[in-house]
Design an enzyme around this catalytic site. Structure first.
Site, PDB file in Angstrom:
ATOM      1  N   ASP A  57       1.002  -1.361   0.178  1.00  0.00           N
ATOM      2  CA  ASP A  57      -0.215  -0.280   0.525  1.00  0.00           C
ATOM      3  C   ASP A  57       0.889   1.155  -0.278  1.00  0.00           C
ATOM      4  O   ASP A  57       0.934   1.892  -0.682  1.00  0.00           O
ATOM      5  CB  ASP A  57      -0.501   0.221   1.032  1.00  0.00           C
ATOM      6  CG  ASP A  57      -2.142  -0.986   1.034  1.00  0.00           C
ATOM      7  OD1 ASP A  57      -2.977  -0.522  -0.210  1.00  0.00           O
ATOM      8  OD2 ASP A  57      -2.577  -1.756   2.501  1.00  0.00           O
ATOM      9  N   GLU A  82      -4.917   6.943   0.593  1.00  0.00           N
ATOM     10  CA  GLU A  82      -5.113   6.381   2.190  1.00  0.00           C
ATOM     11  C   GLU A  82      -4.040   6.193   3.022  1.00  0.00           C
ATOM     12  O   GLU A  82      -5.023   6.531   4.680  1.00  0.00           O
ATOM     13  CB  GLU A  82      -6.037   5.351   1.592  1.00  0.00           C
ATOM     14  CG  GLU A  82      -6.574   4.646   3.545  1.00  0.00           C
ATOM     15  CD  GLU A  82      -7.578   2.627   2.773  1.00  0.00           C
ATOM     16  OE1 GLU A  82      -6.840   1.817   3.540  1.00  0.00           O
ATOM     17  OE2 GLU A  82      -7.161   2.662   1.417  1.00  0.00           O
ATOM     18  N   ASP A 159      -6.078   5.773  -4.443  1.00  0.00           N
ATOM     19  CA  ASP A 159      -6.252   4.727  -3.353  1.00  0.00           C
ATOM     20  C   ASP A 159      -4.977   3.118  -3.357  1.00  0.00           C
ATOM     21  O   ASP A 159      -5.218   2.405  -4.742  1.00  0.00           O
ATOM     22  CB  ASP A 159      -7.086   4.024  -2.594  1.00  0.00           C
ATOM     23  CG  ASP A 159      -8.246   2.983  -2.131  1.00  0.00           C
ATOM     24  OD1 ASP A 159      -6.994   2.370  -1.186  1.00  0.00           O
ATOM     25  OD2 ASP A 159      -8.716   2.478  -2.008  1.00  0.00           O
ATOM     26  N   ILE A 161      -4.445   0.513  -3.084  1.00  0.00           N
ATOM     27  CA  ILE A 161      -4.877  -1.102  -2.696  1.00  0.00           C
ATOM     28  C   ILE A 161      -5.911  -1.137  -2.221  1.00  0.00           C
ATOM     29  O   ILE A 161      -6.491  -1.451  -0.966  1.00  0.00           O
ATOM     30  CB  ILE A 161      -4.032  -1.897  -2.564  1.00  0.00           C
ATOM     31  CG1 ILE A 161      -2.543  -2.635  -3.688  1.00  0.00           C
ATOM     32  CG2 ILE A 161      -4.166  -3.260  -2.973  1.00  0.00           C
ATOM     33  CD1 ILE A 161      -1.675  -3.648  -2.430  1.00  0.00           C
ATOM     34  N   ASP A 162      -7.255  -1.176  -3.020  1.00  0.00           N
ATOM     35  CA  ASP A 162      -8.723  -1.089  -2.653  1.00  0.00           C
ATOM     36  C   ASP A 162      -8.889  -2.130  -2.685  1.00  0.00           C
ATOM     37  O   ASP A 162      -8.567  -2.800  -3.280  1.00  0.00           O
ATOM     38  CB  ASP A 162      -9.142  -0.695  -4.139  1.00  0.00           C
ATOM     39  CG  ASP A 162     -11.016  -0.073  -3.414  1.00  0.00           C
ATOM     40  OD1 ASP A 162     -10.728   0.356  -1.693  1.00  0.00           O
ATOM     41  OD2 ASP A 162     -12.012  -0.603  -3.448  1.00  0.00           O
ATOM     42  N   THR A 164      -7.533  -3.918   0.553  1.00  0.00           N
ATOM     43  CA  THR A 164      -6.455  -4.522   1.021  1.00  0.00           C
ATOM     44  C   THR A 164      -7.293  -6.271   1.592  1.00  0.00           C
ATOM     45  O   THR A 164      -6.586  -6.782   1.443  1.00  0.00           O
ATOM     46  CB  THR A 164      -6.450  -3.677   2.464  1.00  0.00           C
ATOM     47  OG1 THR A 164      -6.488  -2.401   1.735  1.00  0.00           O
ATOM     48  CG2 THR A 164      -4.851  -4.474   2.861  1.00  0.00           C
ATOM     49  N   ASP A 300     -11.558   6.351  -2.734  1.00  0.00           N
ATOM     50  CA  ASP A 300     -12.246   4.417  -2.822  1.00  0.00           C
ATOM     51  C   ASP A 300     -12.655   5.606  -4.064  1.00  0.00           C
ATOM     52  O   ASP A 300     -13.620   5.174  -4.878  1.00  0.00           O
ATOM     53  CB  ASP A 300     -12.999   4.432  -2.013  1.00  0.00           C
ATOM     54  CG  ASP A 300     -12.827   4.098  -0.522  1.00  0.00           C
ATOM     55  OD1 ASP A 300     -11.340   3.330  -1.021  1.00  0.00           O
ATOM     56  OD2 ASP A 300     -13.211   4.122   0.426  1.00  0.00           O
TER      57      ASP A 300
END
Length: 365
Positions: A57, A82, A159, A161-162, A164, A300
């Site tokens: 991330d 994020e 984001d 890695i949406d 996770t 997001d």
């Protein structure tokens, strides 16, 4: 090349670099186990009992910021995401993760995070510093070369890695009737969105699916983009959607809302990943994504929102529709004056405007 086209090219290339990092971390078992770190109480998304922060991330977020800054130095300070970029290693030492000027320097920094594991640090650093070309990006549409954008008016949400939890847990569950993935690696996305600071409206969005398909035990991705400003709309998606009476929702959606939709004839699909659910709407696999809760954030939705707008769709506030059905619909805005980055009024993501009239008649009774 105009600034709009130039920025889109950069975002597409860095999204693919991000996807490469995500795949490299996920496909190396030893590295993957090493990287998983539980989030602090302050950072947890309240929807999940457990949530995770990974080096992937943080590294992806900083790589995106770094590559954007190379081409557009003025955008470096307006990139928001994020994750914070402080990571704790096994010794309890806090390390600020950033992309250094050389691959050797980045390797040494990452090795500190990973307990002096030079081999895996070199693997990650090589992906960070790789020169990704536009032809490397798995996108189906040619890049438009003729649109401009006011760089000085832009802000960027990412984001890295949406979804996770799906990235960590893997596994694939698919709804056989619709082909929509309920959970698993297909639901994982890299999301990058640019918005106008003057209006708060998203104008440029990229969604990259690092784990779109598995070919001979090697994951390959897919990538989508959209641009909108005034009357100009361009997108990598051109297929017109058909009315399917399908709504994608979260697994914790309100029972009363689900009941109203079911009675009205909707098929409800509970899927993970906000970015993935919005992509399902953009691709026409579902008519709408409904979320009554405040469990998504600006990072997001900004990129996916721009993609929907390029297709004449959008994302509005759920509570505004419910509480003020006779007023004009209010799009989610991305300029934030506080540290609360949640979409606090929920959301309704749509591609065809007519679905909003249908939902108003169903949900506002």
């Amino acid at each position: 090349m105009n600034n709009g086209s130039r920025l889109l090219s950069i975002l597409l290339k860095v999204s693919e670099k991000a996807a490469n990092i995500a795949r490299a971390c996920r496909q190396n078992d030893a590295l993957f186990k090493l990287l998983v770190q539980e989030k602090s109480e302050e950072e947890k998304n309240p929807r999940f009992f457990r949530d995770f922060k990974t080096l992937a991330d943080v590294l992806i977020q900083e790589t995106i910021r770094h590559d954007i800054e190379i081409e557009f130095p003025e955008l470096a300070k307006v990139v928001q995401g994020e994750e914070n970029n402080t990571f704790s290693n096994a010794m309890g030492e806090s390390i600020v993760v950033e992309v250094c000027s050389t691959i050797e320097e980045t390797t040494r920094l990452l090795a500190k995070v990973m307990g002096s594991d030079i081999d895996t640090a070199e693997l990650l650093a090589s992906e960070v510093h790789k020169d990704v070309q536009f032809l490397d990006v798995p996108v189906v549409a040619e890049l438009p070369l003729d649109f401009d954008i006011d760089i000085s008016d832009l802000g960027i949400w990412i984001d890295p890695i949406d979804s996770t939890a799906d990235y960590i847990n893997g596994g694939e569950k698919v709804n056989g009737a619709t082909g929509i993935h309920l959970s698993g690696l297909r639901c994982v996305t890299v999301l990058i969105g640019a918005y106008l600071k003057s209006t708060g409206m998203p104008v440029l969005g990229v969604i990259n699916q690092p784990f779109y398909e598995n070919v001979k035990s090697i994951w390959k991705g897919n990538c989508y983009w959209g641009f909108v400003e005034n009357d100009i709309r361009k997108s990598s998606i051109d297929k017109e959607p058909n009315d399917k009476m399908i709504a994608v929702i979260s697994k914790v959606e309100d029972v009363g809302i689900k009941s109203k939709l079911l009675i009205a004839g909707f098929t409800l699909i509970e899927a993970t990943g906000a970015g993935y659910k919005i992509l399902c709407v953009a691709l026409g696999h579902a008519d709408v994504y409904i979320l009554s809760k405040n469990s998504t954030y600006k990072w997001d939705t900004c990129g996916p929102h721009a993609l929907l707008r390029s297709l004449d769709g959008g994302i509005i506030e759920f509570q505004t529709l419910i509480n003020n059905p006779d007023l004009n619909y209010v799009d989610i805005k991305y300029v934030s004056t506080t540290n609360n980055f949640s979409n606090s009024n929920g959301l309704i993501a749509y591609r065809k405007f007519e679905i909003l009239q249908t939902l108003k008649s169903i949900l506002c009774k």
